[in-house]
Design a protein around this motif. Structure first.
Motif, PDB file in Angstrom:
ATOM      1  N   THR A 203      29.656  28.697  34.467  1.00 15.10           N
ATOM      2  CA  THR A 203      30.876  29.405  34.119  1.00 15.10           C
ATOM      3  C   THR A 203      30.647  30.907  34.262  1.00 15.10           C
ATOM      4  O   THR A 203      30.318  31.594  33.303  1.00 15.10           O
ATOM      5  N   SER A 204      30.844  31.409  35.437  1.00 10.30           N
ATOM      6  CA  SER A 204      30.750  32.828  35.699  1.00 10.30           C
ATOM      7  C   SER A 204      32.154  33.417  35.722  1.00 10.30           C
ATOM      8  O   SER A 204      33.081  32.806  36.265  1.00 10.30           O
ATOM      9  N   ALA A 205      32.299  34.594  35.151  1.00  2.81           N
ATOM     10  CA  ALA A 205      33.608  35.252  35.188  1.00  2.81           C
ATOM     11  C   ALA A 205      34.042  35.530  36.614  1.00  2.81           C
ATOM     12  O   ALA A 205      35.241  35.683  36.886  1.00  2.81           O
ATOM     13  N   ASP A 206      33.093  35.594  37.544  1.00  2.00           N
ATOM     14  CA  ASP A 206      33.442  35.842  38.938  1.00  2.00           C
ATOM     15  C   ASP A 206      34.264  34.705  39.533  1.00  2.00           C
ATOM     16  O   ASP A 206      34.976  34.906  40.518  1.00  2.00           O
ATOM     17  N   ALA A 207      34.189  33.507  38.952  1.00  2.00           N
ATOM     18  CA  ALA A 207      35.058  32.411  39.395  1.00  2.00           C
ATOM     19  C   ALA A 207      36.513  32.747  39.082  1.00  2.00           C
ATOM     20  O   ALA A 207      37.416  32.504  39.895  1.00  2.00           O
ATOM     21  N   TYR A 208      36.744  33.287  37.912  1.00  2.00           N
ATOM     22  CA  TYR A 208      38.088  33.739  37.522  1.00  2.00           C
ATOM     23  C   TYR A 208      38.555  34.860  38.440  1.00  2.00           C
ATOM     24  O   TYR A 208      39.692  34.858  38.918  1.00  2.00           O
ATOM     25  N   PHE A 209      37.656  35.830  38.735  1.00  2.39           N
ATOM     26  CA  PHE A 209      38.018  36.910  39.646  1.00  2.39           C
ATOM     27  C   PHE A 209      38.378  36.358  41.026  1.00  2.39           C
ATOM     28  O   PHE A 209      39.321  36.827  41.670  1.00  2.39           O
ATOM     29  N   ALA A 210      37.610  35.359  41.478  1.00  4.02           N
ATOM     30  CA  ALA A 210      37.856  34.769  42.796  1.00  4.02           C
ATOM     31  C   ALA A 210      39.245  34.152  42.869  1.00  4.02           C
ATOM     32  O   ALA A 210      39.928  34.257  43.896  1.00  4.02           O
ATOM     33  N   ALA A 211      39.662  33.502  41.791  1.00  3.83           N
ATOM     34  CA  ALA A 211      40.979  32.861  41.783  1.00  3.83           C
ATOM     35  C   ALA A 211      42.099  33.895  41.833  1.00  3.83           C
ATOM     36  O   ALA A 211      43.080  33.739  42.578  1.00  3.83           O
ATOM     37  N   VAL A 212      41.982  34.957  41.043  1.00  2.00           N
ATOM     38  CA  VAL A 212      43.014  36.000  41.049  1.00  2.00           C
ATOM     39  C   VAL A 212      43.115  36.625  42.435  1.00  2.00           C
ATOM     40  O   VAL A 212      44.220  36.807  42.978  1.00  2.00           O
ATOM     41  N   ALA A 213      41.965  36.940  43.038  1.00  3.97           N
ATOM     42  CA  ALA A 213      41.965  37.528  44.377  1.00  3.97           C
ATOM     43  C   ALA A 213      42.560  36.564  45.406  1.00  3.97           C
ATOM     44  O   ALA A 213      43.343  36.958  46.279  1.00  3.97           O
ATOM     45  N   ALA A 214      42.205  35.283  45.297  1.00  6.95           N
ATOM     46  CA  ALA A 214      42.700  34.292  46.259  1.00  6.95           C
ATOM     47  C   ALA A 214      44.213  34.129  46.162  1.00  6.95           C
ATOM     48  O   ALA A 214      44.900  34.005  47.181  1.00  6.95           O
ATOM     49  N   TRP A 215      44.744  34.136  44.954  1.00  2.25           N
ATOM     50  CA  TRP A 215      46.190  33.989  44.803  1.00  2.25           C
ATOM     51  C   TRP A 215      46.938  35.231  45.275  1.00  2.25           C
ATOM     52  O   TRP A 215      48.080  35.133  45.745  1.00  2.25           O
ATOM     53  N   SER A 216      46.300  36.400  45.174  1.00  2.54           N
ATOM     54  CA  SER A 216      46.958  37.595  45.723  1.00  2.54           C
ATOM     55  C   SER A 216      47.112  37.461  47.232  1.00  2.54           C
ATOM     56  O   SER A 216      48.142  37.846  47.801  1.00  2.54           O
ATOM     57  N   VAL A 217      46.110  36.887  47.895  1.00  2.20           N
ATOM     58  CA  VAL A 217      46.177  36.673  49.340  1.00  2.20           C
ATOM     59  C   VAL A 217      47.169  35.557  49.673  1.00  2.20           C
ATOM     60  O   VAL A 217      47.956  35.671  50.627  1.00  2.20           O
ATOM     61  N   ALA A 218      47.156  34.483  48.888  1.00  2.00           N
ATOM     62  CA  ALA A 218      48.057  33.355  49.147  1.00  2.00           C
ATOM     63  C   ALA A 218      49.521  33.782  49.026  1.00  2.00           C
ATOM     64  O   ALA A 218      50.364  33.410  49.865  1.00  2.00           O
ATOM     65  N   LEU A 219      49.830  34.531  47.987  1.00  2.00           N
ATOM     66  CA  LEU A 219      51.219  34.993  47.817  1.00  2.00           C
ATOM     67  C   LEU A 219      51.626  35.940  48.942  1.00  2.00           C
ATOM     68  O   LEU A 219      52.785  35.941  49.377  1.00  2.00           O
ATOM     69  N   LEU A 220      50.681  36.743  49.417  1.00  2.00           N
ATOM     70  CA  LEU A 220      50.985  37.618  50.550  1.00  2.00           C
ATOM     71  C   LEU A 220      51.276  36.794  51.797  1.00  2.00           C
ATOM     72  O   LEU A 220      52.208  37.106  52.556  1.00  2.00           O
ATOM     73  N   ALA A 221      50.509  35.733  52.004  1.00  2.00           N
ATOM     74  CA  ALA A 221      50.754  34.859  53.156  1.00  2.00           C
ATOM     75  C   ALA A 221      52.136  34.221  53.071  1.00  2.00           C
ATOM     76  O   ALA A 221      52.857  34.113  54.075  1.00  2.00           O
ATOM     77  N   LEU A 222      52.519  33.777  51.882  1.00  2.00           N
ATOM     78  CA  LEU A 222      53.854  33.191  51.704  1.00  2.00           C
ATOM     79  C   LEU A 222      54.940  34.243  51.919  1.00  2.00           C
ATOM     80  O   LEU A 222      56.006  33.941  52.458  1.00  2.00           O
ATOM     81  N   ALA A 223      54.664  35.463  51.488  1.00  2.00           N
ATOM     82  CA  ALA A 223      55.661  36.527  51.642  1.00  2.00           C
ATOM     83  C   ALA A 223      55.926  36.822  53.115  1.00  2.00           C
ATOM     84  O   ALA A 223      57.080  36.930  53.536  1.00  2.00           O
ATOM     85  N   VAL A 224      54.871  36.937  53.926  1.00  2.00           N
ATOM     86  CA  VAL A 224      55.067  37.324  55.319  1.00  2.00           C
ATOM     87  C   VAL A 224      55.555  36.168  56.180  1.00  2.00           C
ATOM     88  O   VAL A 224      56.106  36.391  57.256  1.00  2.00           O
ATOM     89  N   THR A 225      55.363  34.938  55.721  1.00  2.00           N
ATOM     90  CA  THR A 225      55.825  33.796  56.525  1.00  2.00           C
ATOM     91  C   THR A 225      57.196  33.291  56.074  1.00  2.00           C
ATOM     92  O   THR A 225      57.926  32.716  56.880  1.00  2.00           O
ATOM     93  N   ARG A 226      57.522  33.493  54.808  1.00  2.30           N
ATOM     94  CA  ARG A 226      58.806  33.012  54.296  1.00  2.30           C
ATOM     95  C   ARG A 226      59.794  34.130  53.982  1.00  2.30           C
ATOM     96  O   ARG A 226      60.952  33.872  53.677  1.00  2.30           O
ATOM     97  N   GLY A 227      59.309  35.358  54.002  1.00  2.00           N
ATOM     98  CA  GLY A 227      60.186  36.475  53.667  1.00  2.00           C
ATOM     99  C   GLY A 227      60.529  36.550  52.197  1.00  2.00           C
ATOM    100  O   GLY A 227      61.585  37.067  51.830  1.00  2.00           O
ATOM    101  N   SER A 228      59.652  36.059  51.342  1.00  2.00           N
ATOM    102  CA  SER A 228      59.928  36.030  49.906  1.00  2.00           C
ATOM    103  C   SER A 228      59.577  37.360  49.250  1.00  2.00           C
ATOM    104  O   SER A 228      58.415  37.781  49.246  1.00  2.00           O
TER     105      SER A 228
END
Length: 476
Positions: A252-277
């Motif tokens: 249980t490293s806090a970096d796992a939590y950091f990884a998830a926050v960073a990954a979702w920032s990228v995922a939402l950006l991908a959805l934004a540029v492909t769906r126009g959200s």
């Protein structure tokens, strides 16, 4: 009746489109399994040699010069073969994922695949952590003298603490922060302060938080691949994201939590540029701002985000208004912390000094600049090394065409690799990268989607993770 038939027709079209997409993606993948597999094995063999060299050279340096400050270089770990209560579950999850993972990932409806991937990843991380038992494997991890829970009581006045946060970064300062608190912006510590405030106190709850949230990183990566590249490629990558050796350090490293926050920032950006959200654009900016206030080094996630913007440039050109909520969301967290009295730039300047005051100033750059890459092999596995070889081939030969899903995924993976290499060359990540680089590692794992014979490579990933967790006592 007409409305019902129209709905059925739409469903049929969507099903046919998904089938065609999967067929096209399969055609884009390399068709030379024998020569390709041989070269994959050469790449994996080279990675084994790199790790072996890092172990042997590291042991020599540590035994003779005592400058590495790790017991089992290149990892912060010690040799201690052992079994634990999580062993049966870990073996069972690994066996089931190797046997059924690729087939299930290909057949499950997309909406079912995502929670299945998250659930399996969560169980995999928990089972590996419990090999060391509940107390040592989970509850105690975030309570040691270097960790965030040591300073919960110093945040009774959050505003006052943020205002004076930089006064306690340097080792010579009064009541200087422990290593991890000084080494990160205060949003990292504040997360655990807020958990404590709502009644989720102690290392057990903090560990569970990091595991459960950290496991969502694989879902975010799958969402991104589907949005930018191809659903079939996302399905091929799913078992590798679930069964990653990185899970050893995500529990249980806090970096796992950091990884998830960073990954979702990228995922939402991908959805934004492909769906126009617009909502996704705002959410992406908000999470990226938070990412930068969780870890200074994660500003390099901007390289992955830049790749997303390049791959989705048609969507940005079509909807330039996306930039407004993106930038507005990006400003929220920095503005809030700045108004509260925390100066990010001053804190980072002081951190560089603090880093060189401690072990970071003694650890030899000449060793860690390449031994860190051996750590990357251990957290991503030999399958990822082979996948990165295929990624390079795809980009050099442009197999499948410049706009194919395989090429787009290869570019995304390359951006993550570039971010990792910049972090390596910076000299601010000497050692302990098995946890520090988790946010970048999750974006290298999708390269495994390019591999043939996925079950054999999955088995190699599982065996590596099980050996690491059973033979070593990891520091994180």
């Amino acid at each position: 009746m007409t409305r019902s038939l129209s709905g059925d027709s739409r469903r049929d079209l969507r099903r046919d489109s998904r089938r065609d997409s999967r067929r096209d993606s399969r055609h884009d993948l390399p068709r030379d399994p024998r020569p390709g597999l041989r070269r994959d094995l050469y790449a994996a063999g080279a990675a084994v040699l790199l790790v072996t060299a890092a172990v042997l050279v590291g042991r020599h340096l540590q035994d003779t010069r005592h400058t590495l400050f790790v017991s089992w270089p290149p990892l912060l770990a010690s040799w201690d073969p052992h079994l634990g209560p999580g062993t049966p579950a870990a073996v069972l999850v690994a066996a089931a994922t190797v046997a059924y993972g690729p087939a299930l990932a290909a057949r499950l409806p997309w909406r079912a695949l995502l929670p299945a991937a998250w659930g399996t990843a969560t169980v995999w991380i928990f089972s590996l952590a419990l090999i060391d038992g509940w107390h040592r494997g989970i509850a105690r991890r975030l309570t040691t003298r270097y960790e965030y829970l040591q300073v919960i009581d110093r945040f009774d006045d959050i505003h006052g603490t943020l205002r004076t946060f930089t006064d306690h970064i340097l080792l010579g300062s009064p009541d200087h922060w422990p290593a991890h608190i000084a080494g990160h912006p205060p949003a990292a510590t504040l997360t655990f302060v807020l958990l404590d405030r709502i009644g989720l106190r102690g290392g057990g709850w903090a560990g569970v938080w990091c595991i459960v949230v950290g496991a969502t990183a694989c879902v975010a990566v799958l969402v991104t691949i589907r949005a930018l590249a191809d659903e079939s490629l996302a399905r091929r990558a799913a078992p590798f994201l679930v069964l990653a050796p990185a899970a050893v350090w995500m529990g249980t490293s806090a970096d796992a939590y950091f990884a998830a926050v960073a990954a979702w920032s990228v995922a939402l950006l991908a959805l934004a540029v492909t769906r126009g959200s617009l909502w996704c654009a705002g959410g992406s900016g908000l999470l990226f701002g938070l990412t930068c206030y969780l870890s200074y080094g994660l500003t390099l996630v901007a390289l992955i985000a830049a790749a997303v913007l390049v791959l989705g440039r048609s969507g940005v050109r079509a909807r330039p208004a996306l930039l407004v909520p993106l930038l507005a969301g990006l400003a929220v967290v920095p503005t809030a912390f700045t108004l509260a009295g925390f100066d990010w730039w001053e804190a980072y300047r002081l951190l560089v000094t603090r880093y060189h005051q401690g072990a970071g100033g003694i650890r030899p750059y000449g060793y860690w600049v390449w031994a860190n890459l051996a750590c990357a092999v251990l957290i991503t596995g030999l399958a990822t090394t082979a996948g990165l070889r295929r990624t390079g081939v795809l980009l050099l030969r442009r197999e499948g065409g410049g706009h194919s899903g395989t090429t787009r995924l290869a570019l995304l993976v390359t951006a993550a690799l570039l971010a990792l290499l910049v972090a390596d060359l910076s000299g601010m990540s000497k050692a302990e990268t098995e946890r520090i680089w988790l946010p970048f590692a999750v974006w290298l794992l999708p390269a495994c989607a390019f591999l043939t014979r996925p079950r054999a490579w999955l088995l190699a990933q599982a065996v590596l993770a099980l050996l690491l967790n059973h033979l070593l006592r990891t520091g994180w």
